[in-house]
Enzyme design. Structure first.
Site, mmCIF file in Angstrom:
data_model
loop_
_atom_site.group_PDB
_atom_site.id
_atom_site.type_symbol
_atom_site.label_atom_id
_atom_site.label_comp_id
_atom_site.label_asym_id
_atom_site.label_seq_id
_atom_site.Cartn_x
_atom_site.Cartn_y
_atom_site.Cartn_z
ATOM 1 N N ILE A 64 0.821 -1.208 0.000
ATOM 2 C CA ILE A 64 0.000 0.000 0.000
ATOM 3 C C ILE A 64 0.855 1.258 0.000
ATOM 4 C CG2 ILE A 64 -0.178 0.159 2.533
ATOM 5 C CD1 ILE A 64 -3.176 0.918 2.055
ATOM 6 N N LYS A 65 2.090 1.146 0.447
ATOM 7 C CA LYS A 65 2.948 2.324 0.557
ATOM 8 C C LYS A 65 3.369 2.885 -0.807
ATOM 9 C CE LYS A 65 3.146 2.602 5.067
ATOM 10 N NZ LYS A 65 2.621 3.765 5.799
ATOM 11 N N ASP A 66 3.137 2.139 -1.878
ATOM 12 C CA ASP A 66 3.392 2.685 -3.216
ATOM 13 C C ASP A 66 2.566 3.949 -3.441
ATOM 14 O OD1 ASP A 66 4.970 0.482 -3.618
ATOM 15 O OD2 ASP A 66 3.743 -0.404 -5.200
#
Length: 362
Positions: A64-66
């Site tokens: 999700i950190k993308d």
């Protein structure tokens, strides 16, 4: 953040990539976002509710950190804070650094990462494989000037044409989720979502998604925080705003906090509640998801699903609850599937007997 930038984020994070399978997207940044929403069949049937997980492990950088990585860099470019050939510096427990390393490679920036030396070797190795300079430093509290975030900031300040992305307190992180993750969930559930819950490290996902869902539902969607051991946020929310000293620890990486970040601060007063999830429940759920859903996920994801089940039960039969499946287990497999490591943490016995067949590492 301006409406123009929100629109740019939506375009860059490629919502059309899933809608129009014949349409190409532009590079790494164009392929981030519009991940599937997975109906968790077994847990839904067990609870009499509909429980969904947003498959963020399907982002091109694996987590999700993308989304935050793309959103923060786009925001810095928009503001003229970084120019071609510049350096991006961050303090991160891993996944944001991995997302930033991918973004930097795709845009021609140098990437420098400071991280706690408690993180998995898989994450450190991957960052270096992606061309990032990695500095593991002792894990000390945020209040300590040698905390990895402060070291990253100081390093960036010494360089020309460099930014410290400041993922914890840079609210471009929150807006990335407000502009993309929230709208995707609303669309994928056709506006029928009774509850959203997830854990928080920076607070960007919870705040951004929570704000969007609250607005679209006219406040009807309940938004809750899930918290691991060693974090103060469960107590903070449950007590109405009392911060206590941080004690204890968790096997989860990148979540839990000793303070209210600027990102979380944009939404914390609108939260409907918080749940505390022990590591024993998280590790059992990790193996259950593998066995019943075929999902190979990390401990933070497992914690989120435990919390989603509990929230669904609180909201009652027929409720529809969404959480996020943050990343896959492959970044943690040397620990999470090691009998020796699980025993060292007192967690092996928390895994049901019929699921121990998956503990294949010594």
């Amino acid at each position: 953040m301006s409406q123009m930038l929100c629109s740019a984020l939506r375009r860059s994070l490629a919502q059309p990539a899933r809608h129009f399978t014949m349409r190409a997207v532009e590079g790494f940044t164009g392929s981030v976002g519009y991940t599937p929403l997975i109906y968790l069949k077994t847990l839904s049937e067990q609870t009499g509710c509909s429980i969904f997980g947003k498959a963020e492990f399907q982002n091109p950088g694996g987590s999700i950190k993308d989304r935050a990585a793309v959103g923060i860099v786009l925001d810095a470019e928009k503001k003229g804070l970084i120019k071609p050939g510049g350096t991006v510096v961050e303090g991160t427990a891993g996944n944001t650094g991995i997302g930033l390393a991918h973004v930097c490679r795709s845009k021609g920036y140098k990437c420098v990462i400071f991280m706690p030396d408690t993180q998995s070797q898989e994450k450190i190795d991957l960052l270096r494989m992606l061309g990032a300079e990695v500095y593991p430093v002792p894990a000390v509290p945020y209040e300590n000037p040698r905390n990895y975030n402060h070291q990253a900031k100081e390093y960036a300040q010494k360089l020309d044409n460099a930014i410290w992305t400041d993922q914890f307190d840079n609210t471009a992180n929150t807006y990335a989720h407000y502009a993309t993750t929230g709208p995707e969930i609303w669309e994928q559930t056709e506006g029928m979502v009774d509850g959203f819950i997830c854990s928080t490290g920076t607070g960007g996902t919870l705040a951004g998604v929570g704000k969007y869902l609250k607005e679209k539902s006219n406040g009807k969607t309940q938004v809750w925080l899930a918290d691991p051991p060693g974090s103060v946020l469960y107590t903070y929310v449950s007590s109405g705003g009392k911060l206590v000293e941080r004690t204890g620890s968790s096997i989860t990486e990148g979540i839990g906090q000793g303070r209210v970040t600027a990102n979380l601060g944009t939404f914390v007063n609108e939260l409907d509640g918080a749940l505390h999830v022990p590591d024993e429940q998280s590790i059992a759920m990790l193996y259950q998801l593998l066995d019943t859903e075929g999902l190979y996920v990390g401990a933070s994801t497992a914690l989120n699903v435990v919390a989603a089940v509990e929230l669904a039960q609180k909201l009652g039969k027929g409720s529809r609850v969404v959480t996020v499946l943050c990343d896959g287990a492959y970044r943690y497999q040397s620990r999470l599937f090691s009998k020796k490591w699980l025993q060292s943490k007192g967690l092996f016995d928390a895994i049901p007997d019929h699921l121990r067949k998956y503990v294949v590492l010594d």
